[in-house]
Design a protein around this motif. Structure first.
Motif, PDB file in Angstrom:
ATOM      1  N   ARG A   1      -4.431   4.527   3.230  1.00 24.14           N
ATOM      2  CA  ARG A   1      -3.592   2.952   3.394  1.00 24.14           C
ATOM      3  C   ARG A   1      -2.900   1.982   4.094  1.00 24.14           C
TER       4      ARG A   1
ATOM      5  N   LEU B   1      -3.847   5.613  -5.063  1.00 25.28           N
ATOM      6  CA  LEU B   1      -4.973   4.379  -4.636  1.00 25.28           C
ATOM      7  C   LEU B   1      -4.982   3.645  -5.715  1.00 25.28           C
TER       8      LEU B   1
ATOM      9  N   GLU C   1      -2.953   8.048   3.891  1.00 26.76           N
ATOM     10  CA  GLU C   1      -1.765   7.686   4.761  1.00 26.76           C
ATOM     11  C   GLU C   1      -3.049   6.799   5.031  1.00 26.76           C
TER      12      GLU C   1
ATOM     13  N   THR D   1      -3.182   1.590  -6.839  1.00 24.88           N
ATOM     14  CA  THR D   1      -2.254  -0.134  -5.764  1.00 24.88           C
ATOM     15  C   THR D   1      -3.824  -0.732  -5.554  1.00 24.88           C
TER      16      THR D   1
ATOM     17  N   VAL E   1       0.349  -1.227  -0.008  1.00 24.35           N
ATOM     18  CA  VAL E   1      -0.125   0.281   0.156  1.00 24.35           C
ATOM     19  C   VAL E   1       0.987   1.565   0.521  1.00 24.35           C
TER      20      VAL E   1
END
Length: 249
Positions: A152, A183, A149, A186, A132
């Motif tokens: 994440r 994101l 964050e 990810t 992540v």
């Protein structure tokens, strides 16, 4: 060759809160890959996710996860089957380190088994943080992380359970465009690792770019189900979004 059976199937699911019919007889299924779940505010999206993960029990209907009837089972039982989720508001332990937050999310087998050393568990945590993109934050307290964050971190804790199916509820909410693009990459990477994903997101560009299939809810009912380009051009869907920023927002 016969098609693979769906990972999750729901049939005639109903859920009301007082006089409000949050879900009104939904029947659908979810398979591998990334499925987007969209709809105007109050259409039943989060209610459906809460039912799929066992946080809510339906008033009626059936749910099968990996071929097993799970109606009446709670969150822990469903999580053990391989379902993990994130929340609209990140649910983390604010005064624990990033590392310890993810360690708390390890599956019971990964965290407690006598066959695995503490070093092995530490490696798993670091792998999840790397996936992540916050491996450099492992010794910081969660409360020191900005919102992007924190989201994440919650995602890292979810994948630490090694889920087969991941439910994401507004994962890009509050993120900047740059954070959102990162994101998206990810989530695509997680799916490429073999994890099926169901994503609820108001940022339609996120859903359109990630999803192989999109399910649209309105007033607790499915009004469209198909490929992104099909759903985006569906006049019924466009009418449902009038007053909500439009489908091209």
């Amino acid at each position: 060759m016969n098609a693979a059976p769906p990972l999750i199937s729901v049939a005639k699911i109903r859920k009301s809160f007082g006089s409000n019919k949050a879900l009104d007889g939904i029947s659908t299924h979810f398979s591998s890959g990334i499925t987007g779940l969209i709809g105007p505010n109050g259409s039943g999206k989060t209610t459906l996710i809460n039912i799929l993960c066992g946080a809510l029990k339906p008033d009626a209907g059936s749910i099968e996860i990996f071929g097993r009837d799970v109606v009446g089972q709670g969150q822990h039982e469903i999580a053990r089957l391989g379902v993990a989720r994130t929340f609209q508001t990140p649910a983390v332990f604010p005064h624990m380190t990033v590392f310890d937050n993810v360690a708390a999310g390890l599956s019971p087998e990964g965290l407690m088994s006598n066959l695995r050393s503490r070093r092995h568990s530490a490696r798993e945590v670091c792998e999840c943080l790397a996936v992540v993109g916050i491996e450099g934050r492992q010794f910081d307290e969660a409360t020191d992380l900005p919102l992007g964050e924190l989201r994440r971190l919650e995602l890292a804790r979810a994948i630490a359970r090694r889920p087969k199916f991941l439910l994401l509820d507004e994962p890009a909410s509050g993120m900047t465009p740059v954070e959102t693009d990162s994101l998206v990459a990810t989530i695509a990477d997680i799916a490429e690792r073999g994890v099926a994903v169901l994503i609820v997101e108001h940022k339609l560009e996120v859903v359109m770019s990630l999803s192989e299939r999109i399910l649209v809810l309105e007033r607790g009912k499915v009004i469209s189900d198909g490929a992104p380009e099909t759903v985006q051009s569906d006049p019924v869907v466009r009418d449902a979004y009038l007053g909500f920023g439009g489908l091209d927002a």
